[in-house]
Design a protein around this motif. Structure first.
Motif, short mmCIF file in Angstrom:
data_model
loop_
_atom_site.label_atom_id
_atom_site.label_comp_id
_atom_site.label_asym_id
_atom_site.label_seq_id
_atom_site.Cartn_x
_atom_site.Cartn_y
_atom_site.Cartn_z
N SER A 125 0.74 -1.38 -0.16
CA SER A 125 0.08 -0.15 0.05
C SER A 125 0.78 1.24 -0.10
CB SER A 125 -0.98 0.02 1.19
OG SER A 125 -1.82 -1.04 1.13
N LEU A 126 0.14 2.34 -0.49
CA LEU A 126 0.78 3.80 -0.21
C LEU A 126 0.00 4.36 0.80
CD1 LEU A 126 1.05 4.68 -4.01
CD2 LEU A 126 2.88 4.20 -2.58
N VAL A 127 0.62 4.80 2.11
CA VAL A 127 -0.10 5.37 3.12
C VAL A 127 0.58 6.53 3.73
CG1 VAL A 127 -1.14 4.86 5.28
CG2 VAL A 127 -1.00 3.11 3.71
N SER A 128 -0.28 7.51 4.22
CA SER A 128 0.28 8.64 4.86
C SER A 128 -0.27 8.64 6.38
CB SER A 128 0.17 10.07 4.02
OG SER A 128 -1.19 10.29 4.26
N LEU A 129 0.54 9.25 7.50
CA LEU A 129 0.11 9.10 8.62
C LEU A 129 0.33 10.67 9.22
CD1 LEU A 129 0.91 6.03 8.32
CD2 LEU A 129 1.35 5.97 10.66
N ALA A 130 -0.44 11.09 9.68
CA ALA A 130 -0.41 12.49 10.49
C ALA A 130 -0.92 12.53 11.66
CB ALA A 130 -1.01 13.58 9.60
N ARG A 131 -0.13 12.74 12.84
CA ARG A 131 -0.83 12.95 14.03
C ARG A 131 -1.31 11.39 14.68
NH1 ARG A 131 -2.10 16.90 11.16
NH2 ARG A 131 -4.25 16.21 11.10
N VAL A 132 -0.75 10.42 14.18
CA VAL A 132 -1.04 9.16 14.58
C VAL A 132 -0.17 8.51 15.79
CG1 VAL A 132 -1.07 6.71 13.69
CG2 VAL A 132 -1.62 8.57 12.15
#
Length: 477
Positions: free
Chosen positions: A376-383
């Motif tokens: 997958s292509l995934v982005s995380l922000a404030r996780v």
């Protein structure tokens, strides 16, 4: 050398610094040709000072009551120099003794000798503060000037009461800085799923090529190690000199240890120093707050001058609220399974998160006990992932971008045949913080690792297999 300069070309063009602006007339005695103080308000005070750091003569502007608290403005790349601040000086001068300058080589200051690095520019600001006999006061920096202001406040906190960083550039690791912004343009929000998927994949290909160029032989390493060669080749190229020096600097310690409150102001449409930089700084600075302008790009004082002015005055004068502690998720938590999705955004609290064969998926303000990403292509922000056992994040054959996040477990991350770009991320591992099984690529900016093997900052681009990042960093720190 040529390859690195070629990589800098999009940055320089985006900042609008390639073309020299037509010079203005000059009337100050002893100054370089091209400046006319008469075109500015009569109560603005200009002077030229011989400075010892670069050996140049710089143009300095003062406005406002000389007995008021001083406020220093630091400009970014480009031959506008202090003129970038002209629209803000009058309202600031009603409250402060405003000091703005053209850094050596920019605007109407003479070129200087040596490396135009944030560290050297910070030394210049410290000298100027002493030379003018200033009391401690706020410092505001834009773009490259934001990086300079951050270095100055970290190196000389006794001269700075608070910091305002406006679309600060060059804070992320240089490969991350040169990549395209994390999110796709808003125009694609309503596009068909296939088009959005192809756009995400095309962006990922471009990002991968940038990273690969960063892993190759560094054509400027010799130049960086020899001040004489740097001076000879770049003395007459102030923008390139400053851009190269900016991208070589590591702000990890400054971002984590700055002893002064910092306000971040960011244009949400900034494609030069995307909002991700501000979010990473917000997560790492000990005392920080972030204001954004939705319709502004990299120069918000030009894009939305009135709205920017209000935010700047608010940043300088609004009281700092007490930080609210993060509340852990309570009760029984559901699992989240994303499969064959494109561009989906997930928020909330979960027990286990499984992402399989998804493209452009975003996890925002999300808490979980385990995150597993496959193909997958995934982005995380404030996780925030807190694993009671095993790995907080397990990445297999995937590409992840994480910003302002916290991962903790026996391993914070286990990566297998993956690419990870982490900015402002805290990684805690009871065994190791980052364990790589199959060959993987890791790009870290102003991040921090804590494990039995290594406790410190991580800022760089790495490619390896079957070992821990902790072990790789420990011998060289």
């Amino acid at each position: 050398m040529f390859l690195r300069l070629l990589r800098l070309l999009p940055l320089l063009l985006a900042l609008g610094v390639q073309a020299e602006e037509a010079p203005l007339r000059f009337s100050l005695p002893g100054a370089a040709q091209g400046f006319d103080a008469g075109q500015y308000p009569a109560h603005w005070r200009f002077r030229r000072l011989a400075e010892p750091v670069f050996g140049s003569r710089i143009l300095v502007l003062e406005a406002g009551d000389p007995q008021a608290q001083p406020l220093m403005l630091v400009h970014g790349l480009g031959q506008n120099g202090l003129r970038d601040w002209l629209g803000q000086i009058e309202p600031l001068a009603a409250r402060y003794r405003v000091i703005a300058l053209d850094l050596p080589g920019f605007g109407h200051s003479e070129p200087g000798q040596g490396r135009y690095s944030p560290t050297n520019f910070a030394r210049l600001l410290a000298w100027l503060h002493t030379e003018l006999g200033l009391a401690p006061g706020p410092v505001v920096g834009h773009s490259m000037g934001g990086a300079v202001a951050l270095r100055y406040a970290a190196s000389h906190p006794e001269q700075v009461t608070q910091l305002v960083l406006v679309d600060a550039a060059g804070i992320l690791e240089r490969s991350s800085f040169l990549k395209t912004p994390t999110t796709l343009p808003r125009e694609l929000d309503g596009a068909p799923r296939l088009l959005r998927r192809l756009a995400h994949q095309a962006k990922d290909l471009g990002d991968s090529l940038v990273e690969l160029s960063g892993l190759g032989a560094d054509p400027t390493a010799w130049l960086s190690a020899h001040d004489g060669a740097w001076r000879l080749l770049l003395q007459d190229q102030p923008n390139t000199n400053a851009a190269l020096a900016l991208m070589e600097e590591d702000f990890s310690a400054a971002a984590h240890q700055l002893p002064r409150p910092t306000t971040l102001i960011w244009g949400e449409r900034d494609r030069v120093a995307p909002l991700r930089t501000g979010q990473a700084l917000l997560a790492t600075l000990p005392q920080a707050r972030l204001y954004t302008l939705p319709e502004a790009a990299h120069v918000p004082m030009a894009d939305q001058p009135q709205a920017f002015q209000q935010l700047l005055l608010q940043a300088l004068e609004a009281p700092w609220p007490a930080a609210a502690p993060a509340e852990p998720a309570a009760g029984s938590l559901p699992d989240l399974h994303c499969q064959h999705q494109t561009g989906t955004v997930y928020r909330g609290a979960y027990r286990r998160v499984l992402i399989q064969a998804c493209t452009g998926v975003q996890l925002e303000d999300l808490q979980a006990q385990e995150l597993r990403v496959e193909d997958s292509l995934v982005s995380l922000a404030r996780v925030r992932i807190q694993a009671p056992r095993g790995a907080a994040l397990h990445s297999l054959r995937s590409v992840l971008t994480a910003t302002a996040s916290q991962l903790s477990g026996e391993w914070a991350i286990r990566a297998d045949d993956s690419r990870l770009d982490l900015a402002g991320v805290q990684l805690q591992g009871e065994q190791t913080a980052v364990q790589v099984d199959g060959r993987s690529r890791l790009l870290l900016s102003i991040s921090r690792l804590e494990s039995p093997q290594y406790r410190g900052y991580a800022h760089g681009l790495y490619r390896f297999r079957q070992r821990s990042l902790d072990g790789l960093l420990a011998p060289i720190r």
